[in-house]
Design an enzyme around this catalytic site. Structure first.
Site, PDB file in Angstrom:
ATOM      1  N   GLU A  48      39.972  31.568  37.219  1.00 32.11           N
ATOM      2  CA  GLU A  48      40.903  32.623  36.836  1.00 32.11           C
ATOM      3  C   GLU A  48      41.328  33.322  38.131  1.00 32.11           C
ATOM      4  OE1 GLU A  48      39.380  35.520  34.086  1.00 32.11           O
ATOM      5  OE2 GLU A  48      41.249  36.671  34.165  1.00 32.11           O
ATOM      6  N   ARG A 274      24.663  28.433  36.338  1.00 27.16           N
ATOM      7  CA  ARG A 274      25.437  28.928  37.460  1.00 27.16           C
ATOM      8  C   ARG A 274      24.521  29.172  38.643  1.00 27.16           C
ATOM      9  NH1 ARG A 274      29.209  32.438  35.476  1.00 27.16           N
ATOM     10  NH2 ARG A 274      29.464  33.650  37.362  1.00 27.16           N
ATOM     11  N   LYS A 284      32.819  38.116  40.391  1.00 26.11           N
ATOM     12  CA  LYS A 284      34.055  38.686  40.933  1.00 26.11           C
ATOM     13  C   LYS A 284      34.174  40.164  40.577  1.00 26.11           C
ATOM     14  CE  LYS A 284      36.384  35.115  39.382  1.00 26.11           C
ATOM     15  NZ  LYS A 284      37.484  34.267  38.907  1.00 26.11           N
TER      16      LYS A 284
END
Ligand code: ATP
Ligand code: MG
Length: 588
Positions: A48, A274, A284
């Site tokens: 994104e 992850r 982020k």
């Protein structure tokens, strides 16, 4: 969150062992054997564009592009998942493309989810016509209240039984801008009692009057991630849709959407753990806070775990790829120690970085018996094991700089470096002996007077006498003055995400994470080094040129990593200790 799990990683010397397939590659290999996708392997990396990529994304990049590269008919697309116009920006789009390329990968096709908006709309219409989606007028709060909990089923929305015709009309009017933001949504009609909360009539579309960085003001309704992602994958012919574990519950919806429209194909979603890295944050949302609050100098600050920050710090892409290889992919969350990443950086730079000399905290040395005003050039190799790197001429003279910490006036017993009366070797040059210590009016040492032995040129004494230390140095009249930035972990805590009550992750920022040294002295061969140039300052670590002042020509260096291998230490501490009752054996 879990403590660093050092055991799951292969040790640096395991490299020669045959790499076994991880669970994702095993699935793909089986699919290829059974001919499930006709031998095709199509992956995608779907960021994104709401921030810069970080080292966690590097793991996903290496996985997706890596797998594609391992197969003859393998492809990997780069797709911007740009369905949230308020948080996204072209600056991020550009940086992401730059970072993926820098990591060493190229995409087969470049896509934007926003390019699919028209097609996605049609898929939504298909669901509506089939009675599988409805326009709901509940407010966001009401929707939440109707959803129920893990223990209790939800309640049907009073709008759930609208006819397809009515829904179609309302959905078209949502698109046309007849309704306020947030006043209506399109929802999938699945099951308000589903044990998986995500399946309780999830929202597919919402009204949002926001300017999109690519579609401008064309759209007033935007599709949700869960609706967009699976259909984008399908339209691109993706075979294996690899994502992180937090999407495990969303897989049911991924499959539901594809099963309930006439989708071109049905990719398989596979989740992996992850990457979490010690002493930093990989989100982020958190990184953007560091940037916006000015706690770091932008996304590319060399202390940031962003790919652009690591690049500026001097981390080579080979090292990042090796790191991703070593940590592997698992189905279990864990934390990897930053020391392993640093190990990979050191390992690569050790092979490629030329060795030069730079003095970070200079102390002047005057060689009293060196002919005044003279100098000479020493022919020195740039790399200890790679002769192809060639040599450079290193000037030596009667005025030098050495590292301040390499001298002690009153040394403890085990200090073998320079002290009054002690002889040491200057790398590639001569033996010197300290004769006198000069201090200023405050008692601070400002200069050493030494003598050199001309017979030791090149660093060896013909009479065979030994010295216990070899120091790096630069010739004072030839030295370039440089600024050097030294870095430590950005956070003092191993896991800054794990905050105490009443604290914020930013409370754990390491006040010593950046140290700027303004008066370093480096050898003259570095005068023309340009940004990105990497080298080892002997004994002091690996460095890279950050910038060159256009007016003065002064070069600024970042220390990429020190020479201390913390990873080896961690590995050692993990190894089983030898049994204690073996005294007899020892005596033999
Ligand atoms: P963040 O939590 O940092 O905002 P994200 O998952 O929202 O990350 P995306 O831009 O959606 O970021 O991620 C693109 C791809 O990278 C996704 O497939 C995502 O799963 C993967 N990814 C993101 N963070 C990590 C991580 N720490 N380790 C491995 N893969 C990651
Ligand atoms: Mg995301």
């Amino acid at each position: 969150m879990a403590k660093p799990d050092h055991t799951q990683n292969t040790s640096p010397d395991d490299e020669s062992k045959e790499k076994s397939l991880d669970f994702i590659r095993t699935i793909i290999a089986k699919d290829n054997e059974s001919g499930k996708h006709g031998g095709k392997v199509a992956t995608r990396f779907p960021p994104e564009p709401n921030g810069y990529l970080h080292i966690g994304h590097a793991k996903s990049i290496c996985l997706n592009f890596g797998i594609a590269g391992e197969h003859e008919k393998g492809t990997c697309n780069l797709r911007f998942d740009d369905t949230n116009p308020t948080k996204e920006d072209v600056e991020y789009v550009d940086s992401i493309m730059e970072d993926v390329r820098w990591m060493g990968f190229g995409w087969n096709e470049l896509h934007y989810a926003s390019d699919y908006f028209e097609k996605l709309y049609e898929f939504a219409v298909e669901l509506i016509k089939a009675g599988k989606a409805y326009v709901c007028d509940l407010s966001p709060e009401e929707i939440r209240a109707y959803r129920g909990t893990l223990k209790e089923p939800g309640k049907n929305s009073p709008y759930r039984d609208r006819t397809p015709e009515e829904n179609l009309d309302l959905f078209q009017r949502m698109r046309a801008g007849e309704f306020e933001d947030g006043s209506r949504v399109l929802r999938a009609k699945i099951d308000m009692a589903a044990p998986n909360l995500i399946m309780r009539d999830p929202t597919l579309y919402r009204i949002r009057r926001a300017h999109h960085h690519r579609t401008g003001d064309k759209w007033l309704i935007y599709p949700m991630y869960d609706f967009t992602h699976c259909l984008s994958d399908s339209m691109e012919g993706i075979t294996h849709s690899i994502c992180t574990l937090e999407f495990e519950n969303n897989r049911a919806l991924y499959d539901w959407v594809l099963d309930n429209v006439n989708a071109p194909c049905h990719p398989q979603q596979i989740e992996f753990a992850r990457l979490n890295l010690s002493h930093t944050v990989l989100s982020k949302r958190k990184l953007i806070q560091l940037v916006e609050k000015g706690l770091v100098n932008g996304w590319s600050d060399p202390r940031m775990p962003t790919i652009s920050g690591l690049r500026r710090r001097g981390y080579p892409p080979e090292a990042l790829r090796n790191f991703c290889d070593r940590i592997g992919v698992a189905k279990r969350d864990s934390m990897v120690d930053m020391a392993l990443l640093e190990f990979c950086v050191r390992e690569h730079l050790n092979e490629v970085a030329p060795r030069v000399m730079g003095v970070l905290n200079p102390l002047k040395v005057v060689i009293t018996n060196y002919p005044e005003g003279q100098s000479e050039e020493l022919d020195c190799p740039l790399h200890p094991t790679d002769p192809s790197q060639g040599n450079r001429m290193l000037p030596f003279s009667g005025e030098l700089y050495i590292e301040r910490e390499d001298f002690m006036e009153d040394p403890p017993k085990k200090f073998f470096r320079l002290s009054p009366g002690k002889e040491v070797r200057l790398r590639y040059a001569y033996f010197i002996t300290c004769q006198e210590v000069i201090k200023d009016e405050n008692g601070e040492i400002v200069e050493l007077r030494c003598t050199y032995d001309p017979a030791t040129k090149g660093g060896d004494a013909p009479d065979g006498r030994k010295v216990k230390a070899t120091l790096h140095w630069v010739s004072a009249p030839h030295a370039c003055t440089s600024e050097v930035r030294l870095y430590e972990h950005l956070f003092t805590e191993e896991n800054p995400n794990d905050v105490e009550e009443g604290k914020d992750f930013t409370d754990y920022i390491n006040p010593d994470s950046l140290k700027v040294l303004k008066d370093c002295k480096v050898e003259p061969s570095l005068a023309n080094a340009g940004p990105g140039y990497q080298c080892q300052f002997e004994r002091m670590g690996y460095f890279c040129v950050d910038s060159v002042d256009p007016d003065t020509g002064m070069v600024t260096f970042n220390r990429t990593v020190t020479l201390r291998d913390q990873w080896a230490k961690i590995q050692k501490s993990q190894q089983p200790q030898p049994k204690k009752n073996n005294k007899q054996k020892k005596k033999k």
